[in-house]
Write an enzyme that holds these catalytic residues in place. Structure first.
Site, mmCIF file in Angstrom:
data_model
loop_
_atom_site.group_PDB
_atom_site.id
_atom_site.type_symbol
_atom_site.label_atom_id
_atom_site.label_comp_id
_atom_site.label_asym_id
_atom_site.label_seq_id
_atom_site.Cartn_x
_atom_site.Cartn_y
_atom_site.Cartn_z
ATOM 1 C CB SER A 1 -10.243 4.937 -23.898
ATOM 2 O OG SER A 1 -9.295 5.129 -22.872
ATOM 3 C CG ASP B 1 -8.416 7.386 -19.548
ATOM 4 O OD1 ASP B 1 -8.946 7.068 -18.455
ATOM 5 O OD2 ASP B 1 -8.192 6.549 -20.441
ATOM 6 N NE ARG C 1 -11.196 2.639 -28.459
ATOM 7 C CZ ARG C 1 -10.142 2.873 -27.671
ATOM 8 N NH1 ARG C 1 -9.308 3.836 -27.968
ATOM 9 N NH2 ARG C 1 -9.945 2.173 -26.592
ATOM 10 C CE LYS D 1 -5.961 1.062 -20.286
ATOM 11 N NZ LYS D 1 -6.141 -0.083 -21.171
ATOM 12 C CG ASP E 1 -12.041 4.714 -20.401
ATOM 13 O OD1 ASP E 1 -11.017 5.436 -20.310
ATOM 14 O OD2 ASP E 1 -11.977 3.516 -20.759
ATOM 15 C CG ASP F 1 -9.090 2.713 -18.959
ATOM 16 O OD1 ASP F 1 -8.780 3.889 -19.230
ATOM 17 O OD2 ASP F 1 -9.162 1.821 -19.836
ATOM 18 C CB THR G 1 2.058 -3.959 -26.120
ATOM 19 O OG1 THR G 1 3.411 -4.153 -26.495
ATOM 20 C CG2 THR G 1 1.844 -2.529 -25.726
#
Length: 586
Positions: free
Chosen positions: A139, A296, A37, A412, A298, A300, A374
């Site tokens: 994202s 959002d 990213r 997700k 993308d 997901d 997480t």
């Protein structure tokens, strides 16, 4: 060989701009469990044609090592609508270059011919039994960013040690292979397949297994507004509503078509509060819609807002929507499974920084609840393990508005979550209940769970490290804080070092990671607060929760107590003035 990035670098050299060149070439983007990213641009620190080729060459070699049947099974590649004119980079171009890399090595590639939601990639890996999947997306990051997200053959995001293995393989395969730049070669290749039509048909068939009230859906007078925030979601949410026999939601016209400039929002992230939803509120008022569904870019993630009787709009937090969806999905399951023993094989999951409301529901209803580290990579992988043991994983969620409502996608999915939320709201409307009223009913039955989360921005890794070191050496060496203002600390779990004061051997049960910071404090008043660094952004995040047993209905008192706890946490543990931290601003 990209003329735009090449020109940028040549210009910097001509200008003798060592500082900028250092930013571009000082260090390579790090390949982690979230893949890559970074901003699009020139140099090895950015997402561009060359770094995509290098990354894919490494990934290809790593897959060859792990799968003897890679050339039979192949990989899937999807992309969103991001593009960056100054450097000529775009998600579609990166996806084509990645496809070209695999095809040059004789590996079949299922490359989507058009933009798709991120969850379609893990769905395709599972559905077509492929070796891996790549989604080119950043994202909800700012518009200049892009990313490269990787899924393993089990349909979940990669976890360690794959990230290290891929990273090493990238280092070993940096010189572009012959024809690496010529992505036109793929168009005539027999190894190129387009899964777009099949996956669109099969995905919408699969999510219908979560449709339980078709008759109500057909008749409901409830109106919905949907925004895809200039991303990919519009068409797919429309199709999901059709699959559930719901009338299509009103789409926010200024935001429904993909636009890499995200012109109407400061950040294309529905998590950032009401600012992203301004146009949705206006459309809902105009068309008399009660509920807003926001994906959002993308698709997901999902944010949900509901108009209250006062005329105000309530935006549900990720934890609140997690509570509603968890209640709803279990209720639907219970109504269709009369065998009382079956509940013992039912599981729900959430991440350790999310609300423990599912734990409370599980205790009362008799199913299993597990928490993971997480991130959906942990929930997806754990869900697959449980499913392989014959268990039913009904639902998983994280407070960052991520929901896995359908076992066909082990990540997700904001498309299925949107339509399942719409069906839940339509059902509740037949009982004259709003989502907010039902949320209160869930808390009345299972105990109030009040949560508060936010973050500070910090661009200096040294300051972040010092802040956490200070917490580990609070009253002298190797001592954690015993209190935070007036709040007494009763337990500490440090998943960076592996320490957990509540375990007999003082060792944490969840996996630990030295490369990221994460400490959870339990307080004598029943409060819990976690502080952690973000894997993808320059943020130190915190998550806090107060859980009350059923029957304690003094919500205002609980909120006040949590507000005071959070203020103490910020003042004593973050010390924003001393550490020059920037607060989250609405």
């Amino acid at each position: 060989q990209n003329p735009k990035t090449s020109a940028i670098v040549k210009q910097l050299v001509a200008d003798g701009d060592v500082g900028e060149l250092q930013k571009y070439f000082g260090s390579r983007m790090e390949f982690g469990t979230a893949g890559l990213r970074a901003a699009m641009g020139a140099g090895i620190a950015h997402m561009n044609d060359l770094t995509i080729i290098q990354t894919t060459q490494g990934f290809c070699r790593y897959l060859e090592k792990n799968f003897s049947d890679l050339k039979k099974r192949g990989v899937v590649i999807g992309f969103d609508a991001r593009a960056h004119l100054p450097s000529g980079g775009s998600s579609k171009r990166f996806a084509r270059l990645a496809a070209n890399t695999f095809i040059s090595q004789g590996v079949p590639v299922y490359l989507f011919s058009d933009i798709t939601p991120t969850p379609f990639v893990p769905y395709t890996v599972t559905h077509l039994k492929l070796c891996a999947g790549i989604m080119v997306t950043a994202s909800h990051n700012p518009k200049q960013d892009n990313g490269y997200k990787v899924y393993w053959e089990n349909g979940a995001q990669i976890i360690s040690p794959h990230d290290k293995g891929i990273s090493q393989a990238i280092e070993e395969n940096q010189e572009p292979w012959p024809q690496a730049w010529d992505d036109k070669l793929i168009d005539s290749s027999l190894l190129l397949h387009d899964p777009y039509a099949t996956v669109n048909r099969e995905y919408f068939k699969d999510i219908q297994k979560q449709c339980f009230h078709r008759n109500i859906n057909k008749e409901t007078s409830l109106k919905f507004v949907h925004t895809s925030v200039h991303g990919v979601g519009h068409k797919f949410v429309q199709l999901a509503f059709k699959a559930f026999d719901l009338s299509p939601p009103f789409a926010v016209p200024e935001q429904k078509d993909p636009d890499p400039e995200f012109p109407t929002v400061k950040y294309p992230n529905p998590e950032e509060g009401k600012g992203v939803l301004t146009l949705s509120f206006a459309l809902a008022e105009k068309d008399g819609a009660k509920i807003i569904l926001a994906n959002d870019p993308d698709a997901d993630r999902l944010a949900v807002a509901e108009k209250q009787e006062s005329g105000e709009w309530k935006v549900f937090s990720g934890n609140e929507l997690g509570a509603l969806l968890g209640w709803w999905i279990f209720t639907c399951w219970k109504n269709h499974n009369s065998d009382a023993c079956a509940v013992k094989d039912v599981y729900m999951l959430s991440s350790t920084v999310s609300s423990k409301i599912l734990r409370a529901i599980a205790l009362k209803e008799g199913f299993h609840f597990e928490e993971t580290l997480t991130g959906f990579k942990w929930m997806g992988n754990r869900a697959k393990q449980l499913m392989d043991q014959g268990k039913a994983v009904l639902f998983a969620f994280e407070e960052a508005i991520g929901y896995m409502c359908c076992p066909a996608v082990l990540d997700k999915d904001g498309v299925s979550a949107a339509v399942i939320t719409a069906e839940m709201a339509s059902f509740l409307a037949t009982r004259n209940l709003s989502l907010s009223q039902q949320l209160k009913a869930v808390y009345d039955e299972y105990g109030f769970h009040i949560t508060k989360a936010s973050y500070f921005i910090c661009h200096d890794p040294k300051v972040i490290e010092q802040l956490f070191d200070n917490l580990r050496n609070f009253d002298g060496k190797n001592t954690y804080p015993k209190s935070c203002g007036r709040f007494k600390v009763s337990g500490i779990r440090d998943l960076t070092t592996g320490y957990d004061s509540s375990q007999p051997d003082q060792k944490a049960i969840l996996p630990t990671s030295k490369s990221s910071q994460m400490i959870t404090f339990t307080f004598a008043n029943g409060g819990v607060a976690t502080m952690r660094t973000s894997g993808t952004e320059p943020k130190i995040k915190y998550y806090s929760e107060l859980c009350a047993p059923p029957g304690n209905s003094d919500v205002e008192q609980l909120k006040k107590e949590l507000d005071e706890l959070v203020s103490a946490l910020e003042k004593h543990f973050f010390q924003p003035e001393k550490n020059k931290l920037q607060r989250k601003t609405e």
